[in-house]
Write an enzyme that holds these catalytic residues in place. Structure first.
Site, PDB file in Angstrom:
ATOM      1  CG  HIS A 102      -2.001   8.156  -1.257  1.00 44.53           C
ATOM      2  ND1 HIS A 102      -1.110   7.917  -0.226  1.00 44.53           N
ATOM      3  CD2 HIS A 102      -2.450   6.934  -1.634  1.00 44.53           C
ATOM      4  CE1 HIS A 102      -1.039   6.628   0.006  1.00 44.53           C
ATOM      5  NE2 HIS A 102      -1.843   5.995  -0.845  1.00 44.53           N
ATOM      6  CG  ASP A 158       1.808   2.438  -4.109  1.00 42.84           C
ATOM      7  OD1 ASP A 158       1.135   3.150  -3.362  1.00 42.84           O
ATOM      8  OD2 ASP A 158       1.654   1.210  -4.205  1.00 42.84           O
ATOM      9  CG  ASP A 159       1.879   4.846  -0.149  1.00 41.41           C
ATOM     10  OD1 ASP A 159       0.839   4.913  -0.818  1.00 41.41           O
ATOM     11  OD2 ASP A 159       1.940   4.300   0.953  1.00 41.41           O
ATOM     12  CB  CYS A 208      -3.694   1.976  -2.408  1.00 44.92           C
ATOM     13  SG  CYS A 208      -1.970   2.220  -1.930  1.00 44.92           S
TER      14      CYS A 208
END
Length: 486
Positions: free
Chosen positions: A255, A43-44, A83
Site C-alpha cells: 500500500h 512494504d509501504d 499491512c
C-alpha cells in the site's frame, strides 16, 4: 500375413496403452510445463514513487526493468492501506471483511482457504521468503518459510537471499514464492543535509516542501527505496541465472505510505508490474481495474484451475495474455482506524470504478450526534473519533479522470447526484455481501476489540495517544463487538 496381422495388433495395443496415460502421468507432464510464480512485495511505498510510474528522482531500476520487459498496470488496488489486511487479500482472494483480517495485527478467519492450500492442491510448492504479518498458522501453512535476515549498517532486515538462491538451484517441482521485503517501511536511512529539490512533490504533499523534518524523512524514504532496489535486482539476477523463461514474476507494494490508514488512492492504488517472457508482451500497459483479491484466482488459473469458489477475486490471466477485457467493474476499500497506534473510531468504506469514486465516512463530525448511544463512556470515544478527523466529510465523490489526487469533492454537485446514488447503493450491497459490521443506518458505530487481551483497547494509552485518567478502563466487554477469531 498372419505374422503381419499379429505385429499390427501388437503395435495397435502398444500405441493405445501409451496414448491412454494415467492421471498421474498427465499431472507430471503438465507440472513440467506450468510456470514458476514469484511475487515480490515491497512494504509501504507510494505508487507514484517509481521511475516507471513517472518519478524521475527516485532509483527504481529493477522495477523499471520489469516494466520494460513486461506489463505495467495503471489501476491496481488493495482494499486496505495497512499491512496485515492488505496481505491477507493477496493470500486468500477475499476482501478484508470477508476473510476476517480488517484491522491491523489481527488474524484471518480459521476456516478460510489460503494460497498455501489452494496452490498445494494444484501441485505447487508454496514458499514465503521474508516478512509474514499474517496468521493463523493453519491458514498459512507454508511448505517453506524463511525469516528476514539481519544486515549491518541498514535500518531494516534483508530478504533471505541465500535461501532463495539455494531454492532456485534445487527446486524439483513448480513453485509459488512470495518474496516479502521490509523496505522501504520506516525506520528510514538517516540522510544528512537533504535537499527538497532532490524529491518529487505532488498535490497531497506540496505544502510540506519547506518542512525540514518532512524533507529529511522523505529523503530517508527515497534512500530506503534505493536499498530495496538492490534486493530486487539481485533477485532478478538469480531468476535469470537459475530459472527459465517460464517464470511469472510480479512486483507490487502492499500500500502507499502517504495514504496509510485511508481509502484515498494514494493509499489504496498500488504499483503492479508483471513479467512473463513469451506470454506477456514487453513494454505493455493495462488500465483495467485489478485488485489484490484477483491475485490468487489468477495464480490458480495459471496452475491449471479456473475454480474460484468462495473467493471475491477474478483471474486477470487474459490480460497477461494480451486480451484487454474488463476484470472488475468496481474495486472497494475499507478503513478501520481501530487497533492501530492512533486507534480512533472513524470507519470508512469506498467504491470506485475507472473514473468515479465514492467514500462514506460513517462517523464524520456531520453525523456523530446520530451515532451516539447514550452511554457516556462509549460516546466519549465516538465523539473523540469524529473530532480526530473533523475535516473529513460524511460523503466524498471524486472524478478521478480530472482530479486524480482527490482534491475536489463533488458530493454536493447537483449534476452528479444520480451517479452518487448508484455508487452508494452498490457500495451498500457489497457491504452486505461481505458481512460488514457497518450498514447504512445511523446509530451503528461499533467499537471493536479482539477476543482475549491482544490488540489496542480504546480506553487505554498507546505510544501515540493518551486517554484521560477519568475515562481509562471504563469500557466493559458488552460495550465492544468482540471479534472472536482475532
Amino acid at each position: 500375413m498372419k505374422i503381419f496381422s499379429k505385429i499390427s495388433i501388437f503395435v495397435f495395443f502398444v500405441t493405445l496403452s501409451f496414448g491412454c496415460k494415467t492421471p498421474s502421468s498427465d499431472n507430471t507432464q503438465n507440472s513440467e510445463k506450468r510456470p514458476n510464480i514469484i511475487f515480490y512485495l515491497a512494504d509501504d511505498q507510494d505508487v507514484y514513487d517509481y521511475g516507471c510510474y513517472g518519478n524521475e528522482k527516485v532509483i527504481t531500476t529493477g522495477v523499471d526493468r520489469l516494466a520494460k520487459e513486461g506489463m505495467l498496470f495503471k489501476n491496481a488496488f488493495t482494499a486496505q492501506a495497512i499491512c496485515a489486511p492488505s496481505r491477507s487479500q493477496l493470500f486468500t482472494g477475499n476482501y478484508p471483511l470477508k476473510n476476517g483480517c480488517f484491522a491491523n495485527h489481527t488474524a484471518t478467519k480459521p476456516k478460510i482457504k489460503s494460497v498455501t492450500s489452494q496452490m498445494k492442491s494444484l501441485g505447487y510448492e508454496v514458499v514465503l521468503a521474508g516478512k509474514s504479518h499474517v496468521k493463523p498458522y493453519n491458514v498459512y501453512n507454508w511448505d517453506k518459510e524463511w525469516e528476514p535476515v539481519p544486515k549491518k549498517d541498514v535500518p531494516r532486515d534483508y530478504i533471505p537471499l541465500d535461501s532463495i538462491e539455494n531454492y532456485f538451484k534445487t527446486s524439483k517441482k513448480p513453485f509459488c514464492m512470495f518474496i516479502t521485503s521490509k523496505y522501504p517501511h520506516g525506520k528510514y536511512f538517516d540522510v544528512e543535509n537533504p535537499n527538497a529539490e532532490d524529491l518529487k512533490f505532488y498535490p497531497f504533499n506540496a505544502h510540506k516542501k519547506s518542512d525540514k523534518a518532512y524533507v529529511k524523512s522523505r529523503a530517508g524514504y527515497y534512500r530506503s527505496i534505493e536499498e530495496d532496489n538492490t534486493q530486487i535486482e539481485k533477485v532478478l539476477e538469480l531468476v535469470d541465472t537459475y530459472l527459465g523463461d517460464n517464470t511469472l514474476f510480479i512486483y507490487s507494494a502492499d500500500h502507499g505510505v502517504s495514504g496509510k490508514f485511508t481509502v484515498k488512492d494514494i493509499g489504496l492504488k498500488v504499483p503492479f508490474v508483471a513479467r512473463w517472457p513469451k506470454v506477456i508482451k514487453a513494454g505493455t500497459t493495462s488500465d483495467q481495474l485489478i485488485h489484490y483479491t484477483d491475485v490468487l484466482p489468477t495464480f490458480m488459473e495459471v496452475a491449471g484451475s479456473k475454480e474460484r469458489k468462495d473467493m471475491d477475486g477474478n483471474s486477470f490471466l487474459s490480460l497477461l495474455q494480451g486480451d484487454d477485457i474488463q476484470v472488475n467493474k468496481y474495486v472497494f476499500g475499507v478503513r478501520t482506524n481501530q487497533n492501530i497506534l492512533n486507534s480512533e473510531v472513524f470507519p470508512s468504506r469506498m467504491i470506485r470504478d475507472k473514473r468515479y469514486k465514492y467514500i462514506r465516512n460513517f462517523n464524520s463530525i456531520e453525523v456523530v450526534e446520530q451515532n451516539l448511544t447514550g452511554k457516556s463512556n462509549v460516546d466519549y470515544f465516538i465523539k473523540r473519533g469524529a473530532n480526530a478527523h473533523k475535516n473529513e466529510p460524511f460523503e466524498e465523490l471524486y472524478d478521478l479522470q480530472n482530479d486524480p489526487f482527490e482534491q475536489n469533492n463533488l458530493a454536493q454537485n447537483s449534476e452528479l447526484q444520480s451517479l452518487k446514488e448508484k455508487l452508494k447503493q452498490d457500495l451498500f450491497s457489497w457491504m452486505q455481501s461481505q458481512g460488514d459490521i457497518l450498514n447504512e443506518e445511523f446509530g451503528n458505530m461499533p467499537i471493536i476489540t479482539p477476543k482475549g487481551k491482544k490488540g489496542f483497547k480504546l480506553d487505554q494509552d498507546t505510544p501515540r495517544r493518551k486517554i484521560p485518567d477519568s475515562i481509562k478502563n471504563t469500557l466493559a466487554k458488552d460495550d465492544y463487538i468482540v471479534i472472536e477469531h482475532w
